[in-house]
Write a protein that holds these residues in place. Structure first.
Motif, short mmCIF file in Angstrom:
data_model
loop_
_atom_site.label_atom_id
_atom_site.label_comp_id
_atom_site.label_asym_id
_atom_site.label_seq_id
_atom_site.Cartn_x
_atom_site.Cartn_y
_atom_site.Cartn_z
N ILE A 93 -8.92 3.48 -14.62
CA ILE A 93 -8.35 2.39 -13.81
C ILE A 93 -6.87 2.24 -14.12
O ILE A 93 -6.04 2.07 -13.22
CB ILE A 93 -9.10 1.08 -14.08
N GLY A 94 -6.51 2.29 -15.42
CA GLY A 94 -5.11 2.16 -15.80
C GLY A 94 -4.26 3.31 -15.28
O GLY A 94 -3.13 3.11 -14.82
N LEU A 95 -4.80 4.53 -15.33
CA LEU A 95 -4.07 5.69 -14.81
C LEU A 95 -3.87 5.57 -13.30
O LEU A 95 -2.78 5.84 -12.77
CB LEU A 95 -4.83 6.98 -15.13
N PHE A 96 -4.92 5.15 -12.61
CA PHE A 96 -4.84 5.05 -11.15
C PHE A 96 -3.85 3.96 -10.72
O PHE A 96 -2.98 4.20 -9.87
CB PHE A 96 -6.23 4.75 -10.59
N THR A 97 -3.98 2.77 -11.30
CA THR A 97 -3.11 1.67 -10.88
C THR A 97 -1.67 1.88 -11.31
O THR A 97 -0.75 1.43 -10.62
CB THR A 97 -3.64 0.34 -11.46
N GLY A 98 -1.47 2.55 -12.44
CA GLY A 98 -0.10 2.78 -12.90
C GLY A 98 0.61 3.89 -12.16
O GLY A 98 1.84 3.85 -12.01
N TYR A 99 -0.14 4.86 -11.68
CA TYR A 99 0.47 6.01 -11.03
C TYR A 99 0.49 5.89 -9.51
O TYR A 99 1.52 6.09 -8.87
CB TYR A 99 -0.27 7.28 -11.44
N VAL A 100 -0.64 5.52 -8.91
CA VAL A 100 -0.73 5.47 -7.46
C VAL A 100 -0.13 4.19 -6.91
O VAL A 100 0.57 4.19 -5.91
CB VAL A 100 -2.20 5.63 -7.02
N ARG A 101 -0.46 3.05 -7.54
CA ARG A 101 0.00 1.72 -7.11
C ARG A 101 -0.57 1.39 -5.73
O ARG A 101 -1.65 1.84 -5.39
CB ARG A 101 1.53 1.64 -7.17
N GLY A 102 0.14 0.59 -4.95
CA GLY A 102 -0.37 0.21 -3.64
C GLY A 102 -1.35 -0.94 -3.70
O GLY A 102 -1.33 -1.77 -4.60
N ARG A 103 -2.26 -0.99 -2.71
CA ARG A 103 -3.20 -2.11 -2.61
C ARG A 103 -4.20 -2.13 -3.76
O ARG A 103 -4.61 -3.19 -4.22
CB ARG A 103 -3.96 -2.00 -1.28
N GLY A 104 -4.62 -0.93 -4.19
CA GLY A 104 -5.55 -0.89 -5.32
C GLY A 104 -4.93 -1.48 -6.58
O GLY A 104 -5.59 -2.22 -7.31
N ASP A 105 -3.68 -1.18 -6.81
CA ASP A 105 -2.98 -1.75 -7.96
C ASP A 105 -2.88 -3.26 -7.85
O ASP A 105 -3.11 -4.00 -8.81
CB ASP A 105 -1.57 -1.12 -8.05
N HIS A 106 -2.57 -3.76 -6.66
CA HIS A 106 -2.46 -5.20 -6.45
C HIS A 106 -3.80 -5.90 -6.69
O HIS A 106 -3.85 -6.96 -7.34
CB HIS A 106 -1.97 -5.47 -5.02
N PHE A 107 -4.88 -5.31 -6.21
CA PHE A 107 -6.20 -5.92 -6.38
C PHE A 107 -6.58 -6.00 -7.86
O PHE A 107 -7.02 -7.06 -8.34
CB PHE A 107 -7.24 -5.10 -5.61
N ARG A 155 -1.68 0.69 -17.89
CA ARG A 155 -0.88 0.68 -16.67
C ARG A 155 0.61 0.65 -16.98
O ARG A 155 1.40 1.37 -16.35
CB ARG A 155 -1.26 -0.52 -15.81
N SER A 156 1.01 -0.17 -17.94
CA SER A 156 2.44 -0.24 -18.30
C SER A 156 2.93 1.07 -18.88
O SER A 156 4.06 1.51 -18.59
CB SER A 156 2.67 -1.39 -19.29
N LEU A 157 2.10 1.73 -19.69
CA LEU A 157 2.49 3.03 -20.25
C LEU A 157 2.63 4.08 -19.15
O LEU A 157 3.57 4.88 -19.16
CB LEU A 157 1.46 3.49 -21.29
N VAL A 158 1.69 4.08 -18.22
CA VAL A 158 1.72 5.07 -17.14
C VAL A 158 2.91 4.84 -16.23
O VAL A 158 3.57 5.80 -15.79
CB VAL A 158 0.40 5.02 -16.35
N ARG A 159 3.22 3.60 -15.94
CA ARG A 159 4.38 3.31 -15.07
C ARG A 159 5.67 3.80 -15.71
O ARG A 159 6.55 4.35 -15.03
CB ARG A 159 4.45 1.81 -14.79
#
Length: 276
Positions: A93-107, A155-159
């Motif tokens: 989840i952290g890799l996905f939200t930190g790298y892809v972002r978008g609506r999934g990250d916001h949710f 997420r912060s590390l991935v960003r």
């Protein structure tokens, strides 16, 4: 050079040594324990430390040393199990939200913000209160509560890693997103995750002991450190050894986790400065 940095860190070696000692004591508990940890002997209740009972006995005449040794199997191993399960859930989840972002990250970030707004102990008690007391329910409740903090940290590390030049070069080289996350980002963020996990393992042991102390975690007569503290409260003034030795076991484990986490962080900073 990295290995020499770690090997020269006395705090790291001390923390690993303490954890290995606790793990070995738990593994060899059936052979090291002088008595059955569940054997009740009311004629010998609240006995002070002696050659036969090095840590004394509790209010039911059970050997405290034997219970501390067997308790390391529950407290230490389940704490490690909880941290590993939380990593398994939070890492993708952290890799996905930190790298892809978008609506999934916001949710996920709104969900995480709502979870982190409630103190861990309060939310954990609420979940265990709904599920019912017990070791399995306590384990599930802690994982459900602590995953949000892991996701935010990952997420912060991935960003931060995604904005570096070598990630941009990897994208321009034609690597797909999965390959970039697996081969380039994950190795970059994994060392800080080890530090976070080592520090959090000690916190999980404290949380488990607190829940068992309140009667919501491991249930008697299981030899768990928090259960031992709960049983010893009423007898602390007349038999302080009943609460001192399980308390020292918890303190030793948490201190070892703190030493490992802080030493790893320090070693990474030193290694980074040398490379720079």
């Amino acid at each position: 050079m990295k290995h020499s940095v770690y090997l020269s860190n006395k705090s790291l070696l001390a923390g690993v040594g303490f954890l290995l000692l606790i793990g070995l004591a738990g593994f060899l508990a059936p052979w090291l324990a002088p008595h059955d940890p569940l054997l009740i002997n009311l004629s010998n209740r609240l006995a002070p430390p002696s050659w036969s009972y090095p840590f004394g006995t509790d209010h039911l005449g059970r050997c405290i040393l034997s219970r501390v040794l067997f308790g390391s199997r529950i407290s230490a191993l389940f704490a490690l199990f909880i941290v590993v399960c939380t990593f398994v859930i939070s890492l993708p989840i952290g890799l996905f939200t930190g790298y892809v972002r978008g609506r999934g990250d916001h949710f996920f970030m709104r969900l995480i913000d709502g979870t982190l707004a409630i103190p861990d102990i309060v939310l954990t008690i609420a979940i265990v209160g709904v599920l019912g007391p017990g070791l399995i329910h306590m384990t599930l409740a802690i994982v459900l509560v602590r995953w949000a903090g892991y996701v935010r940290f990952i997420r912060s590390l991935v960003r931060n890693a995604s904005q570096t030049d070598y990630i941009l070069s990897a994208r321009m080289s034609g690597n797909n997103h999965v390959r970039i996350m697996r081969r380039y980002i994950l190795p970059k963020v994994f060392p800080p995750l080890l530090v976070y996990g080592a520090l959090d393992t000690g916190k999980v042991v404290l949380l488990m002991a607190g829940l068992s102390f309140l009667g919501l975690g491991t249930q008697p007569p299981a030899p768990e450190w928090g259960v031992m503290l709960h049983d010893a409260v009423a007898y602390f003034q007349v038999a302080p050894h009943t609460i001192i030795f399980p308390g020292l076991a918890i303190m030793l484990f948490v201190s070892a986790c703190q030493l490992i986490g802080e030493a790893q962080n320090k070693s990474q900073l030193i290694a980074g400065k040398r490379i720079a």
